[in-house]
Write an enzyme that holds these catalytic residues in place. Structure first.
Site, PDB file in Angstrom:
ATOM      1  N   LYS A  67       0.093 -13.719  -6.449  1.00  0.00           N
ATOM      2  CA  LYS A  67       1.178 -12.718  -5.998  1.00  0.00           C
ATOM      3  C   LYS A  67       2.310 -13.697  -6.302  1.00  0.00           C
ATOM      4  CE  LYS A  67       3.370 -11.189  -1.249  1.00  0.00           C
ATOM      5  NZ  LYS A  67       2.717 -11.319   0.716  1.00  0.00           N
ATOM      6  N   SER A 143       2.214  -6.708   2.670  1.00  0.00           N
ATOM      7  CA  SER A 143       3.297  -7.148   1.509  1.00  0.00           C
ATOM      8  C   SER A 143       2.853  -7.305   0.106  1.00  0.00           C
ATOM      9  CB  SER A 143       4.523  -7.828   1.878  1.00  0.00           C
ATOM     10  OG  SER A 143       3.894  -9.267   2.205  1.00  0.00           O
ATOM     11  N   SER A 167       0.019  -9.282   5.768  1.00  0.00           N
ATOM     12  CA  SER A 167       0.397  -9.122   4.537  1.00  0.00           C
ATOM     13  C   SER A 167      -0.824  -9.096   3.650  1.00  0.00           C
ATOM     14  CB  SER A 167       1.722  -9.727   4.255  1.00  0.00           C
ATOM     15  OG  SER A 167       2.951  -8.694   4.425  1.00  0.00           O
TER      16      SER A 167
HETATM   17  N1  GLN Z   1       4.531  -6.031   7.850  1.00  0.00           N
HETATM   18  C1  GLN Z   1       5.028  -7.625   8.712  1.00  0.00           C
HETATM   19  C2  GLN Z   1       6.687  -7.350   7.913  1.00  0.00           C
HETATM   20  O1  GLN Z   1       6.943  -6.766   7.872  1.00  0.00           O
HETATM   21  C3  GLN Z   1       4.182  -7.814   7.856  1.00  0.00           C
HETATM   22  C4  GLN Z   1       4.649  -9.425   6.775  1.00  0.00           C
HETATM   23  C5  GLN Z   1       3.513 -10.216   5.586  1.00  0.00           C
HETATM   24  O2  GLN Z   1       2.759 -10.255   6.317  1.00  0.00           O
HETATM   25  N2  GLN Z   1       4.254 -10.514   5.011  1.00  0.00           N
HETATM   26  O3  GLN Z   1       6.865  -8.738   8.269  1.00  0.00           O
END
Ligand code: GLN
Length: 470
Positions: A67, A143, A167
Protein backbone atom coordinates in the site's frame (compact mmCIF):
# COMPACT_ATOMS: atom_id res chain seq x y z
CA UNK A 1 -1.50 -19.06 -7.21
CA UNK A 2 -1.12 -18.45 -3.49
CA UNK A 3 2.18 -17.45 -1.88
CA UNK A 4 2.43 -20.90 -0.40
CA UNK A 5 1.99 -22.54 -3.83
CA UNK A 6 4.41 -20.15 -5.49
CA UNK A 7 7.00 -20.94 -2.84
CA UNK A 8 6.55 -24.65 -3.56
CA UNK A 9 7.14 -23.96 -7.24
CA UNK A 10 10.35 -22.09 -6.46
CA UNK A 11 11.59 -24.88 -4.22
CA UNK A 12 10.78 -27.61 -6.74
CA UNK A 13 12.35 -25.64 -9.57
CA UNK A 14 9.11 -25.34 -11.56
CA UNK A 15 9.37 -21.56 -11.42
CA UNK A 16 11.81 -18.85 -10.38
CA UNK A 17 11.37 -15.46 -8.71
CA UNK A 18 12.31 -13.82 -12.03
CA UNK A 19 9.61 -15.76 -13.88
CA UNK A 20 7.07 -14.91 -11.17
CA UNK A 21 7.81 -11.20 -11.55
CA UNK A 22 7.67 -11.41 -15.33
CA UNK A 23 4.30 -13.09 -15.20
CA UNK A 24 3.04 -10.39 -12.83
CA UNK A 25 4.32 -7.73 -15.20
CA UNK A 26 2.41 -9.25 -18.10
CA UNK A 27 -0.77 -9.64 -15.98
CA UNK A 28 -0.43 -5.97 -15.00
CA UNK A 29 0.04 -4.96 -18.64
CA UNK A 30 -3.03 -7.00 -19.58
CA UNK A 31 -5.48 -5.99 -16.84
CA UNK A 32 -4.31 -3.14 -14.67
CA UNK A 33 -5.22 -0.42 -17.17
CA UNK A 34 -8.83 -1.32 -16.29
CA UNK A 35 -8.46 -2.16 -12.57
CA UNK A 36 -5.91 0.56 -11.76
CA UNK A 37 -4.69 -1.04 -8.56
CA UNK A 38 -1.05 -0.03 -9.12
CA UNK A 39 0.02 3.59 -8.71
CA UNK A 40 3.54 2.62 -9.75
CA UNK A 41 6.02 -0.23 -9.81
CA UNK A 42 9.71 -0.64 -10.44
CA UNK A 43 10.19 -3.89 -12.35
CA UNK A 44 13.89 -3.40 -12.92
CA UNK A 45 14.68 -2.99 -9.23
CA UNK A 46 12.50 -6.02 -8.38
CA UNK A 47 14.16 -8.15 -11.05
CA UNK A 48 17.56 -7.31 -9.58
CA UNK A 49 16.33 -8.50 -6.18
CA UNK A 50 14.83 -11.62 -7.81
CA UNK A 51 18.16 -12.53 -9.40
CA UNK A 52 19.73 -12.57 -5.93
CA UNK A 53 16.78 -14.17 -4.11
CA UNK A 54 17.64 -16.60 -1.32
CA UNK A 55 15.12 -19.44 -1.57
CA UNK A 56 16.14 -20.87 1.78
CA UNK A 57 14.43 -17.96 3.52
CA UNK A 58 10.73 -18.27 4.52
CA UNK A 59 9.54 -15.80 1.84
CA UNK A 60 12.50 -16.19 -0.50
CA UNK A 61 11.82 -14.47 -3.83
CA UNK A 62 8.10 -13.84 -3.20
CA UNK A 63 6.86 -10.48 -4.55
CA UNK A 64 4.56 -8.57 -2.16
CA UNK A 65 2.52 -5.52 -3.22
CA UNK A 66 2.65 -2.58 -0.80
CA UNK A 67 0.00 0.00 0.00
CA UNK A 68 1.33 3.40 -0.96
CA UNK A 69 1.49 4.68 2.63
CA UNK A 70 4.19 2.26 3.80
CA UNK A 71 7.70 3.65 3.32
CA UNK A 72 10.04 1.54 1.22
CA UNK A 73 13.57 2.83 0.74
CA UNK A 74 14.11 4.58 -2.60
CA UNK A 75 10.50 4.20 -3.73
CA UNK A 76 7.71 6.76 -3.94
CA UNK A 77 5.12 6.91 -1.15
CA UNK A 78 2.23 9.06 -2.37
CA UNK A 79 -0.41 8.11 0.22
CA UNK A 80 -2.84 8.66 -2.67
CA UNK A 81 -2.29 12.40 -2.25
CA UNK A 82 -1.22 15.26 -4.48
CA UNK A 83 0.81 16.40 -1.50
CA UNK A 84 3.34 13.60 -1.96
CA UNK A 85 2.71 12.53 -5.56
CA UNK A 86 5.51 14.47 -7.21
CA UNK A 87 8.49 15.01 -5.00
CA UNK A 88 8.75 12.48 -2.22
CA UNK A 89 10.95 9.38 -2.17
CA UNK A 90 11.18 7.27 0.99
CA UNK A 91 14.56 7.67 2.69
CA UNK A 92 14.10 4.51 4.79
CA UNK A 93 12.28 1.18 5.12
CA UNK A 94 9.27 0.79 7.38
CA UNK A 95 9.86 -1.99 9.90
CA UNK A 96 7.41 -4.28 8.07
CA UNK A 97 9.38 -3.76 4.84
CA UNK A 98 12.67 -4.47 6.60
CA UNK A 99 11.15 -7.68 7.97
CA UNK A 100 9.79 -8.70 4.56
CA UNK A 101 13.20 -8.15 3.00
CA UNK A 102 14.96 -10.05 5.78
CA UNK A 103 12.59 -12.97 5.13
CA UNK A 104 13.61 -12.86 1.46
CA UNK A 105 10.48 -11.21 0.01
CA UNK A 106 10.55 -8.59 -2.73
CA UNK A 107 8.36 -5.51 -2.13
CA UNK A 108 6.91 -4.92 -5.60
CA UNK A 109 4.39 -2.25 -6.51
CA UNK A 110 2.85 0.77 -4.83
CA UNK A 111 -0.86 0.21 -4.42
CA UNK A 112 -3.64 2.76 -4.76
CA UNK A 113 -5.50 4.01 -1.71
CA UNK A 114 -7.84 6.70 -0.47
CA UNK A 115 -5.87 9.84 0.26
CA UNK A 116 -4.04 9.32 3.58
CA UNK A 117 -6.23 6.21 4.06
CA UNK A 118 -9.39 8.25 4.58
CA UNK A 119 -12.26 6.55 2.82
CA UNK A 120 -13.84 3.26 1.87
CA UNK A 121 -13.78 3.19 -1.92
CA UNK A 122 -10.49 4.63 -3.26
CA UNK A 123 -12.74 7.37 -4.59
CA UNK A 124 -10.77 9.77 -2.38
CA UNK A 125 -7.48 8.89 -4.09
CA UNK A 126 -6.04 11.95 -5.80
CA UNK A 127 -4.24 9.66 -8.25
CA UNK A 128 -6.85 7.27 -9.70
CA UNK A 129 -9.93 5.20 -9.00
CA UNK A 130 -9.47 1.45 -8.48
CA UNK A 131 -12.21 -0.76 -9.95
CA UNK A 132 -13.37 -4.02 -8.46
CA UNK A 133 -11.99 -6.91 -10.55
CA UNK A 134 -15.18 -8.91 -9.84
CA UNK A 135 -17.32 -6.16 -11.42
CA UNK A 136 -15.68 -3.05 -12.91
CA UNK A 137 -18.78 -0.91 -12.26
CA UNK A 138 -18.25 -1.42 -8.54
CA UNK A 139 -15.86 0.00 -5.97
CA UNK A 140 -12.96 -2.16 -4.87
CA UNK A 141 -13.48 -0.82 -1.36
CA UNK A 142 -10.94 1.12 0.60
CA UNK A 143 -8.85 2.55 1.77
CA UNK A 144 -6.53 -0.37 0.81
CA UNK A 145 -8.46 -0.76 -2.47
CA UNK A 146 -5.38 -1.16 -4.67
CA UNK A 147 -3.92 -3.86 -2.42
CA UNK A 148 -7.19 -5.83 -2.40
CA UNK A 149 -7.96 -5.40 -6.09
CA UNK A 150 -4.48 -6.50 -7.21
CA UNK A 151 -4.71 -9.74 -5.21
CA UNK A 152 -8.23 -10.42 -6.54
CA UNK A 153 -7.17 -9.53 -10.10
CA UNK A 154 -4.14 -11.86 -9.81
CA UNK A 155 -1.80 -8.99 -10.61
CA UNK A 156 -0.25 -9.54 -7.16
CA UNK A 157 0.22 -12.74 -5.14
CA UNK A 158 -0.35 -10.95 -1.84
CA UNK A 159 -0.23 -7.42 -0.46
CA UNK A 160 0.16 -5.32 2.66
CA UNK A 161 -2.42 -2.72 3.63
CA UNK A 162 -3.26 -0.61 6.65
CA UNK A 163 -6.43 -0.70 8.73
CA UNK A 164 -7.56 2.21 10.90
CA UNK A 165 -11.29 1.50 10.77
CA UNK A 166 -11.67 -1.40 8.34
CA UNK A 167 -9.38 -0.48 5.48
CA UNK A 168 -7.96 -3.98 5.11
CA UNK A 169 -11.09 -6.00 5.90
CA UNK A 170 -13.66 -4.02 3.91
CA UNK A 171 -11.85 -4.04 0.53
CA UNK A 172 -10.90 -7.71 1.11
CA UNK A 173 -14.59 -8.48 1.62
CA UNK A 174 -15.64 -6.50 -1.47
CA UNK A 175 -13.02 -8.17 -3.67
CA UNK A 176 -13.50 -11.71 -2.36
CA UNK A 177 -10.11 -12.23 -0.68
CA UNK A 178 -8.71 -12.57 2.86
CA UNK A 179 -7.76 -9.44 4.85
CA UNK A 180 -6.32 -9.43 8.37
CA UNK A 181 -6.03 -6.58 10.87
CA UNK A 182 -3.69 -7.57 13.71
CA UNK A 183 -4.14 -6.61 17.37
CA UNK A 184 -2.99 -3.09 18.14
CA UNK A 185 0.70 -3.39 19.03
CA UNK A 186 1.26 -6.74 17.27
CA UNK A 187 2.88 -5.19 14.18
CA UNK A 188 5.19 -2.18 14.22
CA UNK A 189 3.72 1.00 12.76
CA UNK A 190 7.17 2.49 12.21
CA UNK A 191 7.24 3.76 8.65
CA UNK A 192 3.52 3.70 7.88
CA UNK A 193 2.34 7.27 7.32
CA UNK A 194 0.16 7.89 10.37
CA UNK A 195 -3.56 8.52 9.98
CA UNK A 196 -4.89 7.87 13.52
CA UNK A 197 -2.01 6.53 15.59
CA UNK A 198 -4.10 4.83 18.29
CA UNK A 199 -6.04 2.86 15.65
CA UNK A 200 -3.65 2.17 12.74
CA UNK A 201 -2.29 -1.33 12.11
CA UNK A 202 -0.54 -2.87 9.10
CA UNK A 203 -1.74 -6.27 7.90
CA UNK A 204 -1.85 -8.73 4.98
CA UNK A 205 -4.34 -9.07 2.09
CA UNK A 206 -4.07 -12.52 0.56
CA UNK A 207 -5.77 -15.23 -1.45
CA UNK A 208 -5.75 -17.71 1.42
CA UNK A 209 -5.82 -17.87 5.20
CA UNK A 210 -2.49 -19.74 5.20
CA UNK A 211 -0.91 -16.87 3.29
CA UNK A 212 -2.32 -14.36 5.79
CA UNK A 213 -0.76 -16.38 8.62
CA UNK A 214 2.55 -16.60 6.77
CA UNK A 215 2.75 -12.84 6.21
CA UNK A 216 1.61 -12.02 9.74
CA UNK A 217 4.27 -14.36 11.10
CA UNK A 218 6.86 -12.36 9.18
CA UNK A 219 5.78 -8.82 10.05
CA UNK A 220 4.66 -9.31 13.69
CA UNK A 221 6.76 -8.64 16.75
CA UNK A 222 8.20 -6.02 19.05
CA UNK A 223 10.03 -3.04 17.58
CA UNK A 224 11.81 -0.44 19.69
CA UNK A 225 11.06 2.12 16.97
CA UNK A 226 7.31 1.93 17.73
CA UNK A 227 6.65 2.60 21.41
CA UNK A 228 3.16 1.11 21.07
CA UNK A 229 4.40 -2.22 19.76
CA UNK A 230 4.06 -4.90 22.38
CA UNK A 231 6.87 -7.11 23.60
CA UNK A 232 5.11 -10.46 23.52
CA UNK A 233 6.42 -13.57 21.77
CA UNK A 234 4.88 -14.24 18.35
CA UNK A 235 3.26 -17.69 18.36
CA UNK A 236 3.76 -20.11 15.47
CA UNK A 237 0.46 -19.52 13.69
CA UNK A 238 0.83 -22.53 11.43
CA UNK A 239 0.99 -24.86 14.45
CA UNK A 240 -2.70 -24.48 15.35
CA UNK A 241 -4.25 -23.17 12.13
CA UNK A 242 -5.64 -26.57 11.10
CA UNK A 243 -7.11 -27.45 14.49
CA UNK A 244 -10.71 -26.80 13.39
CA UNK A 245 -13.58 -25.30 15.39
CA UNK A 246 -14.77 -28.36 17.28
CA UNK A 247 -15.45 -27.35 20.86
CA UNK A 248 -14.85 -23.63 20.24
CA UNK A 249 -17.41 -21.13 21.52
CA UNK A 250 -18.31 -18.67 18.78
CA UNK A 251 -20.26 -15.52 19.69
CA UNK A 252 -22.93 -13.95 17.49
CA UNK A 253 -23.63 -10.35 18.51
CA UNK A 254 -27.28 -9.39 17.95
CA UNK A 255 -26.33 -5.79 17.06
CA UNK A 256 -24.31 -6.98 14.05
CA UNK A 257 -27.31 -8.73 12.52
CA UNK A 258 -29.78 -5.86 12.90
CA UNK A 259 -32.06 -4.40 10.23
CA UNK A 260 -30.32 -2.60 7.42
CA UNK A 261 -27.95 -5.35 6.37
CA UNK A 262 -28.57 -6.67 2.91
CA UNK A 263 -30.41 -10.04 2.99
CA UNK A 264 -27.79 -11.67 0.74
CA UNK A 265 -25.03 -10.68 3.19
CA UNK A 266 -27.03 -11.98 6.12
CA UNK A 267 -27.85 -15.30 4.40
CA UNK A 268 -24.25 -16.03 3.47
CA UNK A 269 -22.91 -15.18 6.93
CA UNK A 270 -25.65 -17.19 8.68
CA UNK A 271 -25.08 -20.17 6.39
CA UNK A 272 -21.38 -20.07 7.24
CA UNK A 273 -22.16 -19.96 10.98
CA UNK A 274 -24.42 -23.02 10.59
CA UNK A 275 -21.64 -24.92 8.86
CA UNK A 276 -19.26 -24.12 11.71
CA UNK A 277 -21.89 -25.32 14.15
CA UNK A 278 -22.21 -28.59 12.21
CA UNK A 279 -18.44 -29.01 12.65
CA UNK A 280 -18.83 -28.93 16.41
CA UNK A 281 -18.55 -25.24 17.30
CA UNK A 282 -20.88 -23.98 20.00
CA UNK A 283 -22.80 -20.94 18.79
CA UNK A 284 -23.54 -18.42 21.55
CA UNK A 285 -25.80 -15.40 21.09
CA UNK A 286 -24.50 -12.30 22.80
CA UNK A 287 -24.85 -8.53 22.93
CA UNK A 288 -22.37 -5.71 22.36
CA UNK A 289 -24.60 -2.90 23.61
CA UNK A 290 -22.32 0.01 22.69
CA UNK A 291 -22.32 -0.90 18.98
CA UNK A 292 -24.67 1.97 18.19
CA UNK A 293 -21.97 4.42 19.35
CA UNK A 294 -18.98 3.08 17.43
CA UNK A 295 -19.36 5.20 14.30
CA UNK A 296 -19.78 8.45 16.22
CA UNK A 297 -16.88 7.62 18.54
CA UNK A 298 -14.55 6.70 15.68
CA UNK A 299 -15.42 9.80 13.68
CA UNK A 300 -14.37 11.98 16.62
CA UNK A 301 -11.18 10.13 17.58
CA UNK A 302 -9.86 9.32 14.08
CA UNK A 303 -10.19 12.89 12.70
CA UNK A 304 -8.77 14.32 15.96
CA UNK A 305 -5.63 12.22 15.60
CA UNK A 306 -5.50 12.84 11.85
CA UNK A 307 -5.62 16.60 12.29
CA UNK A 308 -2.61 16.36 14.57
CA UNK A 309 -0.68 13.85 12.43
CA UNK A 310 -1.26 15.77 9.21
CA UNK A 311 0.07 19.02 10.65
CA UNK A 312 3.53 17.83 9.54
CA UNK A 313 2.45 18.40 5.93
CA UNK A 314 3.24 22.08 5.95
CA UNK A 315 4.98 22.67 2.63
CA UNK A 316 8.36 22.83 4.38
CA UNK A 317 9.20 19.32 5.45
CA UNK A 318 7.50 17.08 2.92
CA UNK A 319 6.12 17.13 -0.61
CA UNK A 320 4.13 19.92 -2.13
CA UNK A 321 5.31 23.49 -1.59
CA UNK A 322 3.26 26.36 -2.94
CA UNK A 323 5.15 28.82 -5.08
CA UNK A 324 4.50 32.56 -4.93
CA UNK A 325 3.46 32.61 -1.27
CA UNK A 326 3.89 35.96 0.43
CA UNK A 327 5.28 34.74 3.78
CA UNK A 328 5.80 31.57 5.83
CA UNK A 329 2.18 31.40 7.05
CA UNK A 330 1.06 31.76 3.46
CA UNK A 331 3.37 28.85 2.48
CA UNK A 332 1.54 26.65 5.01
CA UNK A 333 -1.87 27.83 3.90
CA UNK A 334 -1.36 27.54 0.19
CA UNK A 335 0.60 24.28 0.30
CA UNK A 336 -2.13 22.63 2.35
CA UNK A 337 -4.93 24.21 0.33
CA UNK A 338 -3.44 22.82 -2.91
CA UNK A 339 -2.08 19.57 -1.57
CA UNK A 340 -5.03 18.05 0.31
CA UNK A 341 -8.26 16.77 -1.22
CA UNK A 342 -11.78 17.46 0.05
CA UNK A 343 -12.12 14.46 2.38
CA UNK A 344 -8.78 15.09 4.06
CA UNK A 345 -9.71 18.73 4.60
CA UNK A 346 -13.07 17.66 6.03
CA UNK A 347 -11.32 15.39 8.54
CA UNK A 348 -8.76 18.07 9.51
CA UNK A 349 -11.54 20.58 10.10
CA UNK A 350 -13.58 18.07 12.12
CA UNK A 351 -10.54 16.96 14.12
CA UNK A 352 -9.38 20.50 14.85
CA UNK A 353 -12.87 21.38 16.01
CA UNK A 354 -13.21 18.47 18.46
CA UNK A 355 -9.78 19.23 19.91
CA UNK A 356 -10.28 22.98 20.27
CA UNK A 357 -10.56 24.45 23.73
CA UNK A 358 -14.18 24.62 24.79
CA UNK A 359 -15.13 21.55 22.73
CA UNK A 360 -12.35 19.19 23.81
CA UNK A 361 -14.24 17.78 26.79
CA UNK A 362 -17.60 17.70 25.07
CA UNK A 363 -16.32 15.69 22.10
CA UNK A 364 -12.82 14.28 22.42
CA UNK A 365 -12.83 13.38 26.12
CA UNK A 366 -16.36 12.03 25.81
CA UNK A 367 -15.39 9.89 22.83
CA UNK A 368 -12.43 8.46 24.77
CA UNK A 369 -14.80 7.46 27.57
CA UNK A 370 -17.19 5.77 25.14
CA UNK A 371 -14.21 4.02 23.57
CA UNK A 372 -13.50 2.46 26.98
CA UNK A 373 -17.09 1.23 27.15
CA UNK A 374 -16.89 -0.25 23.65
CA UNK A 375 -13.69 -2.04 24.69
CA UNK A 376 -15.40 -3.31 27.84
CA UNK A 377 -18.20 -4.79 25.70
CA UNK A 378 -15.58 -6.98 24.03
CA UNK A 379 -13.70 -7.85 27.23
CA UNK A 380 -16.95 -9.09 28.73
CA UNK A 381 -17.94 -10.97 25.57
CA UNK A 382 -14.59 -12.76 25.41
CA UNK A 383 -15.16 -14.12 28.91
CA UNK A 384 -17.90 -16.23 27.31
CA UNK A 385 -16.62 -16.95 23.79
CA UNK A 386 -13.38 -17.70 21.95
CA UNK A 387 -14.20 -15.59 18.88
CA UNK A 388 -16.98 -13.37 17.55
CA UNK A 389 -18.51 -13.69 14.07
CA UNK A 390 -20.26 -10.98 12.06
CA UNK A 391 -20.67 -9.55 8.58
CA UNK A 392 -17.83 -7.26 7.43
CA UNK A 393 -20.05 -4.72 5.72
CA UNK A 394 -23.81 -4.12 5.55
CA UNK A 395 -23.85 -4.50 1.74
CA UNK A 396 -21.60 -5.93 -0.98
CA UNK A 397 -19.57 -3.53 -3.13
CA UNK A 398 -21.58 -0.51 -4.15
CA UNK A 399 -21.62 1.14 -7.53
CA UNK A 400 -18.85 3.61 -8.25
CA UNK A 401 -19.95 7.14 -7.37
CA UNK A 402 -22.45 6.28 -4.64
CA UNK A 403 -19.99 6.81 -1.80
CA UNK A 404 -18.43 10.06 -2.89
CA UNK A 405 -21.89 11.59 -3.33
CA UNK A 406 -22.71 10.99 0.33
CA UNK A 407 -19.80 10.88 2.78
CA UNK A 408 -22.06 10.34 5.80
CA UNK A 409 -23.53 7.18 4.27
CA UNK A 410 -19.99 6.05 3.65
CA UNK A 411 -19.09 6.58 7.33
CA UNK A 412 -22.17 4.61 8.46
CA UNK A 413 -21.14 1.61 6.35
CA UNK A 414 -18.04 1.25 8.59
CA UNK A 415 -20.28 0.11 11.47
CA UNK A 416 -19.03 -3.51 11.65
CA UNK A 417 -15.30 -2.94 11.18
CA UNK A 418 -14.57 0.08 13.38
CA UNK A 419 -15.13 -1.46 16.82
CA UNK A 420 -12.14 -3.82 16.46
CA UNK A 421 -9.87 -0.79 15.94
CA UNK A 422 -11.35 1.10 18.88
CA UNK A 423 -10.96 -1.98 21.11
CA UNK A 424 -7.54 -2.87 19.67
CA UNK A 425 -8.52 -6.49 18.97
CA UNK A 426 -7.56 -8.53 15.88
CA UNK A 427 -10.13 -9.13 13.13
CA UNK A 428 -10.09 -10.89 9.78
CA UNK A 429 -12.35 -10.92 6.74
CA UNK A 430 -12.75 -14.26 4.93
CA UNK A 431 -14.86 -14.82 1.78
CA UNK A 432 -18.04 -16.78 2.59
CA UNK A 433 -20.11 -16.67 -0.61
CA UNK A 434 -21.61 -14.37 -3.20
CA UNK A 435 -24.93 -12.61 -3.59
CA UNK A 436 -26.94 -10.70 -6.16
CA UNK A 437 -26.99 -7.00 -5.29
CA UNK A 438 -28.25 -3.88 -7.00
CA UNK A 439 -28.26 -5.38 -10.50
CA UNK A 440 -25.06 -7.41 -10.14
CA UNK A 441 -25.58 -11.20 -10.22
CA UNK A 442 -22.83 -12.36 -7.86
CA UNK A 443 -20.74 -10.11 -5.62
CA UNK A 444 -18.43 -11.45 -2.89
CA UNK A 445 -19.52 -11.43 0.75
CA UNK A 446 -17.08 -11.66 3.66
CA UNK A 447 -17.50 -12.91 7.20
CA UNK A 448 -15.59 -11.17 9.98
CA UNK A 449 -13.93 -13.08 12.80
CA UNK A 450 -12.87 -11.03 15.83
CA UNK A 451 -10.73 -12.48 18.61
CA UNK A 452 -9.39 -11.32 21.99
CA UNK A 453 -6.26 -9.18 22.12
CA UNK A 454 -3.29 -11.09 20.69
CA UNK A 455 -5.62 -13.99 19.86
CA UNK A 456 -4.54 -14.13 16.20
CA UNK A 457 -3.81 -17.87 16.46
CA UNK A 458 -7.40 -18.57 17.53
CA UNK A 459 -8.74 -16.20 14.88
CA UNK A 460 -6.74 -17.86 12.10
CA UNK A 461 -7.93 -21.26 13.21
CA UNK A 462 -11.58 -20.20 12.84
CA UNK A 463 -10.74 -18.44 9.57
CA UNK A 464 -9.21 -21.60 8.15
CA UNK A 465 -12.35 -23.57 9.05
CA UNK A 466 -14.48 -20.91 7.32
CA UNK A 467 -12.31 -21.06 4.22
CA UNK A 468 -12.64 -24.84 4.10
CA UNK A 469 -16.46 -24.69 4.27
CA UNK A 470 -17.10 -21.71 2.00
N1 GLN B 1 -13.43 4.09 6.15
C1 GLN B 1 -12.75 4.48 7.33
C2 GLN B 1 -12.33 5.92 7.21
O1 GLN B 1 -12.56 6.50 6.22
C3 GLN B 1 -11.58 3.59 7.59
C4 GLN B 1 -10.31 3.97 6.93
C5 GLN B 1 -9.13 3.12 7.32
O2 GLN B 1 -9.26 2.06 7.95
N2 GLN B 1 -7.97 3.61 6.98
O3 GLN B 1 -11.79 6.51 8.10
Amino acid sequence: MTLTQLRQQFLSGQSTPTQALESLASAIAERDSQTKAYISYNLEEALQAAAKADLSKPLGGLPIAIKDNINTFGQPCTCGSKFLAKNYTSPYDATVIRKLKEAGAIPFGRMNMDEFAMGSATENSAIQLTRNPRDPERIAGGSSGGSAASVADLTAYAALGSDTGGSIRQPASHCGIVGLKPSYGRVSRYGVVAFASSLDQIGPLTQSVDDAALLLQTIAGYDHLDSTSVNLPVPDYSATINDGVKGLRLGIPAEYFADGIHPGVRENVEKCIQLLESQGAEIIKLSLPYTSHVVATYYVIAPAEASSNLSRFDGIRYGNRATGASDIIDVYHQSREQGFGAEVKRRIILGTYVLSSGYYDAYYTRAQKVRKLITRDFTQAFEKVDAILSPVTPTPARRIGVCSENPLEDYLADIFTIAANLAGIPAISVPCGTTAFDGAPALPVGIQIMAPNFGEAMMLRVAKAVEATA
